[in-house]
Motif scaffolding. Structure first.
Motif, PDB file in Angstrom:
ATOM      1  N   GLU A 203       0.819  -1.215   0.000  1.00  0.00           N
ATOM      2  CA  GLU A 203       0.000   0.000   0.000  1.00  0.00           C
ATOM      3  C   GLU A 203       0.853   1.265   0.000  1.00  0.00           C
ATOM      4  O   GLU A 203       0.655   2.159  -0.826  1.00  0.00           O
ATOM      5  CB  GLU A 203      -0.929   0.002   1.220  1.00  0.00           C
ATOM      6  N   THR A 204       1.809   1.362   0.913  1.00  0.00           N
ATOM      7  CA  THR A 204       2.600   2.593   1.022  1.00  0.00           C
ATOM      8  C   THR A 204       3.358   2.871  -0.270  1.00  0.00           C
ATOM      9  O   THR A 204       3.344   3.999  -0.784  1.00  0.00           O
ATOM     10  CB  THR A 204       3.569   2.513   2.205  1.00  0.00           C
ATOM     11  N   LEU A 207       1.034   4.196  -2.951  1.00  0.00           N
ATOM     12  CA  LEU A 207       0.566   5.556  -2.726  1.00  0.00           C
ATOM     13  C   LEU A 207       1.667   6.574  -3.000  1.00  0.00           C
ATOM     14  O   LEU A 207       1.395   7.682  -3.477  1.00  0.00           O
ATOM     15  CB  LEU A 207       0.021   5.696  -1.305  1.00  0.00           C
ATOM     16  N   VAL A 208       2.895   6.214  -2.717  1.00  0.00           N
ATOM     17  CA  VAL A 208       4.017   7.092  -3.058  1.00  0.00           C
ATOM     18  C   VAL A 208       4.121   7.246  -4.570  1.00  0.00           C
ATOM     19  O   VAL A 208       4.344   8.344  -5.093  1.00  0.00           O
ATOM     20  CB  VAL A 208       5.328   6.550  -2.462  1.00  0.00           C
ATOM     21  N   ALA A 217      -3.723  10.258  -1.799  1.00  0.00           N
ATOM     22  CA  ALA A 217      -3.599   8.958  -1.148  1.00  0.00           C
ATOM     23  C   ALA A 217      -4.789   8.657  -0.252  1.00  0.00           C
ATOM     24  O   ALA A 217      -5.195   9.498   0.554  1.00  0.00           O
ATOM     25  CB  ALA A 217      -2.317   8.913  -0.321  1.00  0.00           C
ATOM     26  N   VAL A 219      -5.613   5.784   2.601  1.00  0.00           N
ATOM     27  CA  VAL A 219      -4.903   4.780   3.382  1.00  0.00           C
ATOM     28  C   VAL A 219      -5.776   4.332   4.543  1.00  0.00           C
ATOM     29  O   VAL A 219      -6.609   5.089   5.035  1.00  0.00           O
ATOM     30  CB  VAL A 219      -3.561   5.362   3.901  1.00  0.00           C
ATOM     31  N   MET A 227       2.099  -2.332   7.758  1.00  0.00           N
ATOM     32  CA  MET A 227       3.052  -1.275   7.487  1.00  0.00           C
ATOM     33  C   MET A 227       3.920  -1.682   6.300  1.00  0.00           C
ATOM     34  O   MET A 227       3.900  -2.830   5.844  1.00  0.00           O
ATOM     35  CB  MET A 227       3.919  -1.024   8.727  1.00  0.00           C
ATOM     36  N   ALA A 228       4.722  -0.719   5.817  1.00  0.00           N
ATOM     37  CA  ALA A 228       5.549  -0.994   4.643  1.00  0.00           C
ATOM     38  C   ALA A 228       6.564  -2.108   4.893  1.00  0.00           C
ATOM     39  O   ALA A 228       6.944  -2.824   3.962  1.00  0.00           O
ATOM     40  CB  ALA A 228       6.271   0.278   4.214  1.00  0.00           C
ATOM     41  N   ARG A 239      -0.869   3.858  10.276  1.00  0.00           N
ATOM     42  CA  ARG A 239      -0.818   3.780   8.818  1.00  0.00           C
ATOM     43  C   ARG A 239      -0.829   5.185   8.207  1.00  0.00           C
ATOM     44  O   ARG A 239      -0.069   5.479   7.282  1.00  0.00           O
ATOM     45  CB  ARG A 239      -2.027   2.993   8.271  1.00  0.00           C
ATOM     46  N   GLU A 242       2.624   6.896   8.593  1.00  0.00           N
ATOM     47  CA  GLU A 242       3.653   6.398   7.687  1.00  0.00           C
ATOM     48  C   GLU A 242       3.450   6.922   6.275  1.00  0.00           C
ATOM     49  O   GLU A 242       4.381   7.395   5.618  1.00  0.00           O
ATOM     50  CB  GLU A 242       3.670   4.878   7.670  1.00  0.00           C
ATOM     51  N   VAL A 243       2.219   6.856   5.790  1.00  0.00           N
ATOM     52  CA  VAL A 243       1.934   7.280   4.421  1.00  0.00           C
ATOM     53  C   VAL A 243       2.072   8.793   4.286  1.00  0.00           C
ATOM     54  O   VAL A 243       2.628   9.279   3.274  1.00  0.00           O
ATOM     55  CB  VAL A 243       0.544   6.797   3.981  1.00  0.00           C
ATOM     56  N   ALA A 246       5.715   9.499   3.970  1.00  0.00           N
ATOM     57  CA  ALA A 246       6.294   8.996   2.712  1.00  0.00           C
ATOM     58  C   ALA A 246       5.856   9.855   1.530  1.00  0.00           C
ATOM     59  O   ALA A 246       6.646  10.166   0.632  1.00  0.00           O
ATOM     60  CB  ALA A 246       5.890   7.538   2.497  1.00  0.00           C
TER      61      ALA A 246
END
Length: 253
Positions: A203-204, A207-208, A217, A219, A227-228, A239, A242-243, A246
């Motif tokens: 996922e991460t 989205l990046v 994004a 999430v 998590m990544a 979550r 983190e996103v 990033a």
């Protein structure tokens, strides 16, 4: 945007997944502090099952409004195997939300559904209901663009929710994302405010990549519990944090 609940997962999937209205409100507080500025809402009935109910949505939105000033609060119209397109449209008409997500594949399950779908899309535009169109595959993007050209969906600026991967375990496809981006870029006379959601531990990274293309994004536990680095996330706020970090690194949102 955080999508903390979804229509299918429950406490058995993760104890921190919010199901009740109280849990959703508290989850929003934590996710907003972690960097979310939008909330994708699902509600449940007393048995914890996916629900489309205008009165229930209205009450929850009223609770959220004072603690989410300026936030993008979006309800879902997802069928989740429980509702017909007619029932989905009836809920949206009764609620008249500012923002709602609507899957093209659920509105038009057969070509014969287009007259009813067209009437709904045009009503929403006239009523000031902003639809975020959910598209699951490049073929759906092509169908959506054709619907724009034919006037079945009105307007020249559109909110899009792209989905890559699935609950069934299909991995997200970066190639599909690139195709979506190319198709939108080639749609003459149309502009798009688009967002991506992706399933699973990727996922991460997905989205990046969307942020690099100018996308937004979505999430949260609706799409991924991890998590990544592959570990189980503590909660939705972890979550989001983190996103958000990033995506900020590549200048996205």
């Amino acid at each position: 945007m955080v999508a903390p609940t979804g229509a299918r997962r429950g406490k058995g999937d993760h104890p921190a997944l919010p199901v009740t209205d109280d849990e959703i409100v508290e989850t929003w507080r934590a996710c907003a502090a972690a960097g979310a500025d939008g909330l994708h809402l699902h509600i449940r009935d007393t048995d914890g099952q996916h629900l489309l109910d205008a009165d229930h949505y209205r009450a929850l939105l009223a609770r959220l409004a004072p603690i989410a000033p300026g936030a993008y609060l979006q309800v879902t119209s997802e069928a989740a195997g429980r509702y017909s397109a007619t029932e989905q449209q009836a809920m949206v008409r009764a609620l008249r939300p500012d923002h709602v997500s609507v899957a093209l594949r659920e509105m038009v399950r057969d070509p014969a559904d287009w007259p009813e779908a067209r009437a709904f899309y045009h009503w929403a535009a006239e009523a000031g209901v902003a639809i975020q169109h959910i598209l699951y595959a490049p073929e759906e993007m092509r169908s959506f663009l054709a619907a724009l050209s034919a006037g079945k969906v009105p307007g020249i600026h559109h909110q899009i929710q792209l989905v890559i991967g699935s609950y069934a375990g299909d991995p997200p496809s970066f190639a599909d994302l690139e195709t979506h981006v190319a198709l939108m870029a080639g749609a003459e006379g149309q502009s798009f405010d688009w967002m991506l959601c992706a399933f699973g531990p990727e996922e991460t990274a997905c989205l990046v990549q969307a942020a690099r293309h100018g996308g937004k994004a979505r999430v949260g536990f609706e799409n991924s519990l991890h998590m990544a680095d592959g570990r189980l996330a503590r909660d939705n706020a972890e979550r989001v944090a983190e996103v958000a970090a990033a995506v900020a690194e590549v200048g996205g949102n």
